[in-house]
Design a protein around this motif. Structure first.
Motif, PDB file in Angstrom:
ATOM      1  N   ARG A   1     -32.643  10.171  41.048  1.00  6.82           N
ATOM      2  CA  ARG A   1     -31.529   9.889  41.954  1.00  6.82           C
ATOM      3  C   ARG A   1     -31.032  11.207  42.544  1.00  6.82           C
TER       4      ARG A   1
ATOM      5  N   LYS B   1     -37.917   8.034  38.416  1.00  2.74           N
ATOM      6  CA  LYS B   1     -37.350   8.103  39.758  1.00  2.74           C
ATOM      7  C   LYS B   1     -36.095   8.950  39.688  1.00  2.74           C
TER       8      LYS B   1
ATOM      9  N   GLU C   1     -34.766   8.767  44.932  1.00  2.00           N
ATOM     10  CA  GLU C   1     -33.853   7.701  45.360  1.00  2.00           C
ATOM     11  C   GLU C   1     -32.565   8.324  45.890  1.00  2.00           C
TER      12      GLU C   1
ATOM     13  N   VAL D   1     -28.934   8.552  46.755  1.00  2.00           N
ATOM     14  CA  VAL D   1     -27.756   7.749  46.388  1.00  2.00           C
ATOM     15  C   VAL D   1     -26.451   8.374  46.870  1.00  2.00           C
TER      16      VAL D   1
ATOM     17  N   GLU E   1     -39.288  16.189  43.214  1.00  2.00           N
ATOM     18  CA  GLU E   1     -40.235  15.071  43.355  1.00  2.00           C
ATOM     19  C   GLU E   1     -41.446  15.279  42.450  1.00  2.00           C
TER      20      GLU E   1
ATOM     21  N   LYS F   1     -36.370   8.611  51.171  1.00  2.00           N
ATOM     22  CA  LYS F   1     -36.424   7.148  51.271  1.00  2.00           C
ATOM     23  C   LYS F   1     -37.854   6.645  51.119  1.00  2.00           C
TER      24      LYS F   1
ATOM     25  N   HIS G   1     -41.912   7.635  46.376  1.00  2.00           N
ATOM     26  CA  HIS G   1     -41.925   6.742  45.209  1.00  2.00           C
ATOM     27  C   HIS G   1     -41.102   7.311  44.058  1.00  2.00           C
TER      28      HIS G   1
ATOM     29  N   TYR H   1     -26.949  11.924  39.194  1.00  2.00           N
ATOM     30  CA  TYR H   1     -27.815  12.388  40.272  1.00  2.00           C
ATOM     31  C   TYR H   1     -27.881  13.907  40.308  1.00  2.00           C
TER      32      TYR H   1
ATOM     33  N   ILE I   1     -30.700   3.557  54.985  1.00  2.00           N
ATOM     34  CA  ILE I   1     -30.479   4.432  53.826  1.00  2.00           C
ATOM     35  C   ILE I   1     -29.010   4.273  53.431  1.00  2.00           C
TER      36      ILE I   1
ATOM     37  N   TYR J   1     -33.442  13.102  53.861  1.00  2.00           N
ATOM     38  CA  TYR J   1     -33.116  11.730  53.460  1.00  2.00           C
ATOM     39  C   TYR J   1     -34.248  10.765  53.825  1.00  2.00           C
TER      40      TYR J   1
END
Length: 400
Positions: free
Chosen positions: A130, A128, A177, A179, A119, A171, A174, A106, A214, A167
């Motif tokens: 993390r 995606k 993520e 974690v 993003e 969430k 798209h 991550y 979450i 966060y």
């Protein structure tokens, strides 16, 4: 340790690391968290020698990286991407792209702007990302201001309110993520109460996020474990672990730990030679062949390192230990009591395994020293001494 033999073979100055001691420190830290799922992510900035990284990787260490170069170092020695995290306040688009393509565990986000950039990168790559968010809990680490990182006045992390908003945004994205959560309030901590306080605050955030559906998997408490440089009383690892475990009561998360200094500082030495002494009306100077370009910490933080003369005896007197850099701030020690010396005497700077070589430079066109490892009773070279040819390799082709 036969420093004379090492000097004869490798010349001075050189760094010497005791690998067996580093292994022992790693296993001690792992042991106190055995009651819970945990993962050590070695803070590579402390010392990034490839042989050291390889040794830690064999112990199942993960790695906390703060640049693309550090990720590349970890991958170079065979570290699996899921054992790597990327931190740092000024990640570039190139670094984020590399991290996502490498599929590391991550990315630790330090700001809302960085989240939006990540993003966008993830969208561009159709991946995606993390993420973990570094929370600044506004807890005073009670350490040197240069290595304090958990107050609102510091550049690191985001405040709790902003973290909640980030966060929620992640969430619903798209391409993001969430974690994990991360905090790191400072380095060289000898009092664990600030870490425990921060853990309580951040654990409460995790519980609030859980209520919002979450579910975080990683609770990264950062590093900062202090070591004794000047007879400080080192706190017990058991107490450190128990305070964190208590804060996480009722949460099913993997604890992330980012030790750097704790693992390597006391296991490293900078060995140099006396060139000569200089006596003035008010001062005694011991002039050595190492300098601030080899060990920056004394000049940068006024940091204390024990210095010994392993083969000298007799009366001691106050002196400054200095190098050959053309700066008044070039010193390894000030007002230190040492035995009388002569040219060629060996001088050992202790507790130099962390932020020693990794912060070294070629200032004044000085070649950085070689690095040695002592493991299972055997000495081996793990980085050769730089040469003038190494220094000019990226310049000489552009001469007219």
């Amino acid at each position: 340790m036969d420093y004379r033999k090492l000097k004869q073979e490798f010349k001075t100055p050189f760094y010497l690391y005791h690998f067996d001691e580093i292994k022992e420190n790693f296993l001690k830290l792992k042991q106190v968290f055995k009651a819970r799922k945990s993962q050590i992510f070695y803070a590579m900035k402390a010392n990034s020698n490839l042989s050291l990284l390889q040794m830690l990787a064999k112990l199942d260490s993960g790695f906390d990286c703060v640049s693309m170069g550090e990720i590349q170092r970890a991958l170079k020695v065979g570290v699996k991407p899921y054992k790597i995290i990327l931190s740092g306040v000024a990640k570039t688009r190139e670094e984020l792209e590399f991290a996502l393509k490498s599929d590391i565990l991550y990315v630790n986000l330090e700001s809302e702007a960085e989240m939006l950039l990540l993003e966008d990168v993830a969208k561009f790559l159709n991946l995606k990302a993390r993420i973990s968010i570094r929370v600044n809990p506004n807890v005073d680490a009670k350490t040197h201001p240069y290595i304090s990182t958990g107050l609102h006045e510091n550049k690191f992390g985001v405040e709790l309110d902003l973290a909640r908003k980030m966060y929620l945004y992640a969430k619903n994205s798209h391409f993001l993520e969430p974690v994990g959560v991360h905090f790191h309030i400072g380095s060289q901590l000898m009092d664990f109460s600030p870490i425990h306080e921060a853990a309580q605050l951040v654990a409460q955030l995790v519980k609030e996020l859980k209520a919002l559906k979450i579910e975080l998997k990683f609770f990264d408490v950062g590093g900062g474990l202090g070591v004794s440089y000047e007879n400080e009383k080192e706190p017990h690892l058991y107490d450190y672990a128990q305070g964190i475990l208590a804060a996480l009561n009722g949460l099913d998360v993997t604890i992330g730990l980012e030790p750097g200094r704790f693992l390597v500082a006391k296991s490293g030495e900078l060995v140099c030679s006396v060139l000569y002494e200089k006596i003035t009306a008010k001062k005694r100077f011991v002039i050595v062949d190492a300098a601030m370009n080899d060990l920056m910490r004394p000049s940068l933080y006024n940091a204390y390192h024990e210095i010994i003369l392993p083969y000298n005896q007799g009366e001691k007197s106050l002196c400054d230990v200095v190098g050959g850099i053309c700066e008044s701030g070039d010193f390894l020690a000030k007002q230190r009591e040492l035995e009388q010396t002569k040219s060629g005497d060996i001088l050992v700077v202790k507790n130099a395994g962390a932020y020693g070589f990794s912060m070294s430079s070629n200032y004044n066109t000085r070649m950085r020293p070689c690095e040695l490892a002592l493991e299972n009773g055997k000495i081996r070279l793990i980085r050769q001494r730089e040469s003038f040819k190494d220094l000019i390799a990226l310049e000489e082709n552009f001469l007219n």
